[in-house]
Design an enzyme around this catalytic site. Structure first.
Site, short mmCIF file in Angstrom:
data_model
loop_
_atom_site.label_atom_id
_atom_site.label_comp_id
_atom_site.label_asym_id
_atom_site.label_seq_id
_atom_site.Cartn_x
_atom_site.Cartn_y
_atom_site.Cartn_z
N ALA A 1 69.13 0.25 -83.08
CA ALA A 1 67.76 -0.22 -83.35
C ALA A 1 67.36 0.27 -84.75
O ALA A 1 66.30 0.87 -84.94
CB ALA A 1 66.79 0.25 -82.28
N HIS B 1 66.27 1.00 -88.52
CA HIS B 1 65.06 0.67 -89.29
C HIS B 1 65.16 1.34 -90.66
O HIS B 1 66.20 1.92 -91.01
CB HIS B 1 63.80 1.12 -88.52
N HIS C 1 66.65 4.84 -90.96
CA HIS C 1 68.11 4.91 -90.93
C HIS C 1 68.70 4.45 -92.27
O HIS C 1 69.66 5.03 -92.77
CB HIS C 1 68.66 4.01 -89.82
N GLU D 1 64.54 14.29 -90.88
CA GLU D 1 63.66 15.44 -90.56
C GLU D 1 62.66 15.10 -89.46
O GLU D 1 61.98 15.97 -88.97
CB GLU D 1 62.91 15.87 -91.82
N SER E 1 62.69 4.12 -83.74
CA SER E 1 63.14 2.98 -82.93
C SER E 1 62.18 2.77 -81.76
O SER E 1 62.06 1.67 -81.24
CB SER E 1 64.55 3.24 -82.39
N ARG E 2 61.49 3.83 -81.36
CA ARG E 2 60.58 3.70 -80.20
C ARG E 2 59.25 3.04 -80.58
O ARG E 2 58.49 2.67 -79.69
CB ARG E 2 60.33 5.07 -79.57
#
Ligand code: PAF
Length: 304
Positions: free
Chosen positions: A50, A52, A55, A167, A205-206
């Site tokens: 997932a 974003h 990442h 972080e 991702s959440r």
């Protein structure tokens, strides 16, 4: 039912795609795709998919230091507790491959749970020690055992010289550093600052679980942290009160944890450089965020 009962691992060709980046589903396939560590070194960015902008920034940092970049995509069942979001965690490999391609990643390692844990949940696991029981470990018992176990496995499988972590998962980063020190692992760990949306919400991702009303108020977490930073010179109670004050204005947000800790020991901080960590629920979604806070300098004993 075991959380490890997933579809059988793919039994097709060892390397499923030889396009760019290479996609490997097994350690053997990854080794075949990247047989030798290049002179300029190999970096790994470990993810649960997932992908974003957060990442992507890890991948970009990784590319600066290393000739080869490997991304791992694995939703690790071992780090999810009962009732957590393992089943609904987004699985978006085709889109993830596009992000990796855009960032010039060399290979993606995306194993199934059966490839990673062929005998089911492993008997031998990494013990995070006392740091693993604090903070997030208190709210999510066993979480860091699962994280460190899979991180160690992925370090072995990818044979990376450097590993990049965000972080945003501050305690995770601290524990991975501790594991690398304690087990003398031949890898350099690099922490990368949190990437935020324009309104301050930390990329996660959440975030995609949030409904429109929750998404509108979610940046309050970052605003609360900023209020804490501004109160830093007034000391710990003022920082915590400032954060609570901002959050109390938002009925859709339920504070789960609020901690102001020493950035190394993760024990409560009263002076000097500290880290302010927050975990909050918006409906069924649990978000975390953190920021550096400068507390007043420690009061030194007067010389006699
Ligand atoms: O931060 C994450 O996404 C995960 O905890 C990690 C490090 C990939 C281990 O599963």
């Amino acid at each position: 039912m075991s959380i490890f009962l997933e579809p059988a691992p793919l039994t097709g060709p060892a390397i499923l795609s030889t396009g760019w980046p290479v996609l490997a589903h097994t350690p053997v396939a990854l080794s075949a795709a990247l047989p030798a560590r290049p002179a300029g070194g190999r970096a790994v960015v470990m993810t649960m998919g997932a992908l974003h902008a957060g990442h992507a920034s890890l991948m970009r940092e990784a590319r600066k230091s290393s000739e080869q970049v490997v991304v791992t995509v694995f939703v690790n069942p071992l780090q999810f507790g009962p009732g957590e979001d393992l089943d609904r965690y987004p699985r978006t490999l085709p889109a993830d491959m596009e992000v990796c391609a855009a960032e010039g990643v060399d290979a993606v390692f995306a194993p199934s749970a059966e490839v990673m844990y062929p005998d089911g949940p492993p008997c031998v696991r990494v013990d995070p020690g006392p740091l693993g029981d604090l903070l997030e470990g208190e709210s999510r018992p066993g979480h860091f055992v699962g994280v460190l176990t899979v991180v160690l496995k992925l370090l072995m499988i990818t044979r990376a010289d450097r590993a990049y972590f965000g972080e945003k998962d501050f305690q995770q980063l601290a524990l991975i550093r501790q594991m690398v020190r304690d087990l003398q692992l031949p890898v350099e760990i690099i922490g990368v600052p949190t990437v935020r949306e324009g309104d301050g919400l930390a990329r996660s991702s959440r975030n995609r679980y949030l409904d429109p009303a929750q998404r509108t108020v979610a940046p309050t977490l970052a605003a609360a942290l900023a209020a804490g930073v501004a109160a830093g010179t007034d000391g710990t109670p003022a920082v915590l009160a400032a954060v609570r004050g901002v959050l109390e204005s938002q009925p859709l947000i339920t504070l789960d944890r609020l901690d102001l800790v020493d950035p190394i020991t993760l024990r409560p901080a009263t002076s000097g450089p500290a880290r302010l960590l927050i975990a909050a629920r918006l409906g069924t979604t649990r978000l975390i965020d953190n920021i550096a806070v400068a507390l007043p300098a420690p009061v030194l004993d007067e010389e006699v």
